[in-house]
Design a protein around this motif. Structure first.
Motif, PDB file in Angstrom:
ATOM      1  N   SER A   1       0.837  -1.206   0.000  1.00 49.94           N
ATOM      2  CA  SER A   1       0.000   0.000   0.000  1.00 49.94           C
ATOM      3  C   SER A   1       0.867   1.248   0.000  1.00 49.94           C
ATOM      4  CB  SER A   1      -0.901   0.007   1.235  1.00 49.94           C
ATOM      5  OG  SER A   1      -0.122  -0.263   2.368  1.00 49.94           O
ATOM      6  N   ARG A   2       0.183   2.358  -0.279  1.00 49.29           N
ATOM      7  CA  ARG A   2       0.808   3.659  -0.057  1.00 49.29           C
ATOM      8  C   ARG A   2       0.554   4.022   1.388  1.00 49.29           C
ATOM      9  NH1 ARG A   2      -2.658   6.193  -4.900  1.00 49.29           N
ATOM     10  NH2 ARG A   2      -1.187   5.902  -6.601  1.00 49.29           N
TER      11      ARG A   2
ATOM     12  N   ASP B   1      -2.667   7.920   6.347  1.00 48.68           N
ATOM     13  CA  ASP B   1      -3.676   7.105   5.657  1.00 48.68           C
ATOM     14  C   ASP B   1      -2.955   5.963   4.965  1.00 48.68           C
ATOM     15  OD1 ASP B   1      -5.738   8.857   6.245  1.00 48.68           O
ATOM     16  OD2 ASP B   1      -5.285  10.105   4.485  1.00 48.68           O
TER      17      ASP B   1
ATOM     18  N   GLN C   1      -3.471   3.390   1.795  1.00 42.95           N
ATOM     19  CA  GLN C   1      -4.281   3.107   0.593  1.00 42.95           C
ATOM     20  C   GLN C   1      -3.701   1.875  -0.102  1.00 42.95           C
ATOM     21  OE1 GLN C   1      -4.013   6.736  -1.719  1.00 42.95           O
ATOM     22  NE2 GLN C   1      -4.960   7.974  -0.131  1.00 42.95           N
TER      23      GLN C   1
ATOM     24  N   TYR D   1      -2.770  -0.910  -2.739  1.00 45.50           N
ATOM     25  CA  TYR D   1      -2.550  -0.769  -4.183  1.00 45.50           C
ATOM     26  C   TYR D   1      -3.525  -1.596  -5.002  1.00 45.50           C
ATOM     27  CZ  TYR D   1       1.730   1.914  -4.101  1.00 45.50           C
ATOM     28  OH  TYR D   1       2.638   2.917  -3.970  1.00 45.50           O
TER      29      TYR D   1
ATOM     30  N   THR E   1      -4.002  12.159  -3.767  1.00 44.46           N
ATOM     31  CA  THR E   1      -4.012  11.337  -2.558  1.00 44.46           C
ATOM     32  C   THR E   1      -4.563  12.120  -1.368  1.00 44.46           C
ATOM     33  OG1 THR E   1      -1.688  11.942  -2.326  1.00 44.46           O
ATOM     34  CG2 THR E   1      -2.160   9.731  -3.167  1.00 44.46           C
TER      35      THR E   1
ATOM     36  N   LEU F   1     -10.494  10.128  -3.292  1.00 43.44           N
ATOM     37  CA  LEU F   1     -10.538   9.088  -2.252  1.00 43.44           C
ATOM     38  C   LEU F   1     -11.894   8.382  -2.248  1.00 43.44           C
ATOM     39  CD1 LEU F   1      -8.568  10.955   0.563  1.00 43.44           C
ATOM     40  CD2 LEU F   1      -7.740   9.180  -0.992  1.00 43.44           C
TER      41      LEU F   1
ATOM     42  N   LYS G   1     -11.979   5.936  -5.040  1.00 43.22           N
ATOM     43  CA  LYS G   1     -11.186   4.756  -4.675  1.00 43.22           C
ATOM     44  C   LYS G   1     -12.007   3.820  -3.780  1.00 43.22           C
ATOM     45  CE  LYS G   1      -7.820   5.069  -6.965  1.00 43.22           C
ATOM     46  NZ  LYS G   1      -7.451   3.999  -7.834  1.00 43.22           N
ATOM     47  N   GLN G   2     -12.771   4.413  -2.848  1.00 42.23           N
ATOM     48  CA  GLN G   2     -13.630   3.607  -1.969  1.00 42.23           C
ATOM     49  C   GLN G   2     -14.678   2.868  -2.789  1.00 42.23           C
ATOM     50  OE1 GLN G   2     -11.791   3.463   0.928  1.00 42.23           O
ATOM     51  NE2 GLN G   2     -13.850   2.904   1.579  1.00 42.23           N
TER      52      GLN G   2
ATOM     53  N   LYS H   1     -13.321  -0.031  -4.602  1.00 43.60           N
ATOM     54  CA  LYS H   1     -13.137  -1.201  -3.722  1.00 43.60           C
ATOM     55  C   LYS H   1     -14.431  -2.007  -3.617  1.00 43.60           C
ATOM     56  CE  LYS H   1      -9.617  -0.066  -0.411  1.00 43.60           C
ATOM     57  NZ  LYS H   1      -9.481   0.600   0.852  1.00 43.60           N
TER      58      LYS H   1
END
Ligand SMILES: Cc1cc2nc3c(=O)[nH]c(=O)nc-3n(C[C@H](O)[C@H](O)[C@H](O)COP(=O)(O)OP(=O)(O)OC[C@H]3O[C@@H](n4cnc5c(N)ncnc54)[C@H](O)[C@@H]3O)c2cc1C
Length: 448
Positions: free
Chosen positions: A79-80, A90, A92, A94, A369, A375, A378-379, A382
């Protein structure tokens, strides 16, 4: 030309790997490198000390029979880890669970590939040899010995230019008819710094992440090394308020780091000395078309230098080697005009696509980011991935698959638009798992 005699110019990452591929075929291969032999002399491998290896790199190493050898040298980064300006952290991921990009030493990778290639009796490396001319009619390369100034020539059936972003083979190709070339510099450059290992050789910050300290317009990143250290890279504009030109004195450097990166410098005892010791380097994108002329062909940065933000330059170069090797297989190593044409046909668009993706990714890492909309998307991704495993975000297409870069660019962009539209329609997380929302994603995937 069943068993061609081959000249490779440049024994960096891509030239060394390609020499391993060709060595296994029993071809006669001569590799000429401008620098000294890095296995004997302690020289910097150039550019970054470590790199992120992802699926394309591993796929190529596997085909060359080198993956197992390299795996123990690689540190997974799952992850980052984002170190925000307000001190919060945070994480995140990958990709999916267990998906990682891998930090690996440029020098060690390069040395091992040279070693493996050189163990074959049909492969020879020549160091201190700078390519100064290419004769495209005779397939002849001319080299100057940087110690003795002696000039030598290598005439062969094929020449591969793997001499990096400022390739002299490409420079000679630029003089041929209808050769398109562009070179674009970013306004940002980079400088490497270090977090040394802890007292017991341990990493001082968590190991299995790519650490990012994003700030407006600049960022600091850190990748782990096996010896317990982290290599840090500061990407920043050359000019302007926050810029390399404004950080000259110890006091300026100290004030800047104390203000921007207090959580990093608590682990960086020598950052001011490192600042003065290490160069500030520029970042260029190079695009070319075609990638060959007669029997002279480009691979790696010589054909497509990209900025490092997607961590794909080496990966793309390794993919060049793997794909060219596939094409040689498909043609039984015969008809090299056809082989080079097919290679060119299958790679140029991808080299240009990863160049564009890489420039864009700088903004992703540096600014997005910290951006709420990014963000949130990105959620949402997922949630989509949980229900629709075949859905791959653009980052995953680039880093965790061998899908063509040009396809990852086009499809990934279309997907982003589709997700943004859905988020406008369904801003509440509670709706994201509804059949109608996931149905729209499935429809998109079926049509694309
Ligand atoms: C800061 C930074 C970070 C990066 N991080 C990543 C990453 O995380 N992941 C990733 O995939 N990529 C990364 N890259 C990109 C990666 O470094 C390059 O894509 C990769 O090194 C390309 O390999 P190459 O062999 O084509 O070129 P190079 O590695 O540049 O090798 C070229 C070789 O040719 C030799 N040479 C040059 N001119 C001549 C000449 N005239 N005659 C003979 N020899 C010559 C050079 O000495 C050198 O050995 C990064 C790049 C930078 C700058």
């Amino acid at each position: 030309m069943k068993n061609p005699k081959i000249t490779i110019v440049g024994a960096g990452l891509v030239g060394s790997l390609f020499s391993c591929f060709l060595a296994r075929r029993g071809y006669t291969v001569d590799v000429f490198e401008r620098r000294q032999d890095m296995r004997k002399v302690n020289i910097s491998a150039g550019k970054s000390i470590n790199l992120a290896m992802s699926t394309r790199g591993w796929t190529a190493l596997e085909k060359a029979g080198l993956r197992e050898m390299m795996e123990p040298m690689a540190i997974p980064m799952y992850s980052r880890m984002i170190h925000q300006a307000d001190g919060t952290i945070d994480i995140q991921a990958y990709g999916k669970e267990k998906e990682a990009i891998y930090s690996i030493s440029r020098g060690d990778l390069n040395k091992i590939m040279m070693q493996v290639a050189e163990e074959e009796p049909n492969v020879n490396f020549h160091f201190n040899k700078k390519c100064v001319d290419i004769d495209f009619e005779k397939t002849k390369a001319t080299f100057e010995d940087l110690e003795t100034k002696e000039i030598t020539e290598s005439e062969s059936d094929l020449i591969f230019g793997t001499d990096g972003a400022f390739s002299s083979v490409r420079y000679e190709m630029q003089k041929t008819d209808r050769f398109s070339f562009s070179q674009t510099y970013l306004k940002h450059g980079y400088k490497e710094l270090e977090i040394p290992a802890g007292a017991n050789g341990e990493h001082r910050i968590p190991t299995n992440h790519l650490h990012i300290w994003p700030r407006e317009g600049f960022m600091l990143i850190a990748l782990p090394n096996l010896d317990g250290s982290f290599t840090m890279t500061l990407f920043m504009a050359f000019e302007g308020k926050y810029s390399f030109e404004n950080l000259k004195t110890d006091a300026e450097i100290k004030a800047f780091f104390e203000e921007q990166f207090p959580t990093a410098i608590e682990h960086m005892p020598d950052y001011i000395a490192d600042w003065h010791k290490n160069p500030t380097s520029s970042l260029a994108t190079v695009k070319t078309d075609p990638w060959f002329h007669n029997k002279v062909c480009l691979l790696g940065d010589a054909a497509h230098a990209v900025v490092p933000f997607y961590g794909q330059g080496m990966n793309a170069g390794f993919e060049d080697c793997r794909i060219l090797d596939d094409i040689i297989d498909a043609n039984n190593g015969e008809n090299w005009t056809k082989i080079l044409e097919e290679y060119n046909e299958s790679r140029v668009a991808d080299g240009q696509a990863i160049a564009d993706l890489a420039v864009r990714h700088f903004v992703n890492m540096r600014d997005d980011t910290q951006d709420d909309n990014f963000l949130k998307r990105k959620q949402f991704e997922k949630v989509v991935m949980k229900h629709i495993p075949e859905f791959l975000p653009q980052y995953s297409m680039v880093s965790f698959s061998n899908i063509r870069y040009s396809e990852a660019l086009a499809k990934g962009d279309a997907q982003i638009v589709m997700l943004k539209n859905l988020l406008e329609k369904y801003p509440n997380e509670a709706d994201w798992e509804k059949a109608e929302v996931l149905g729209e994603v499935r429809n998109f995937l079926a049509k694309y």
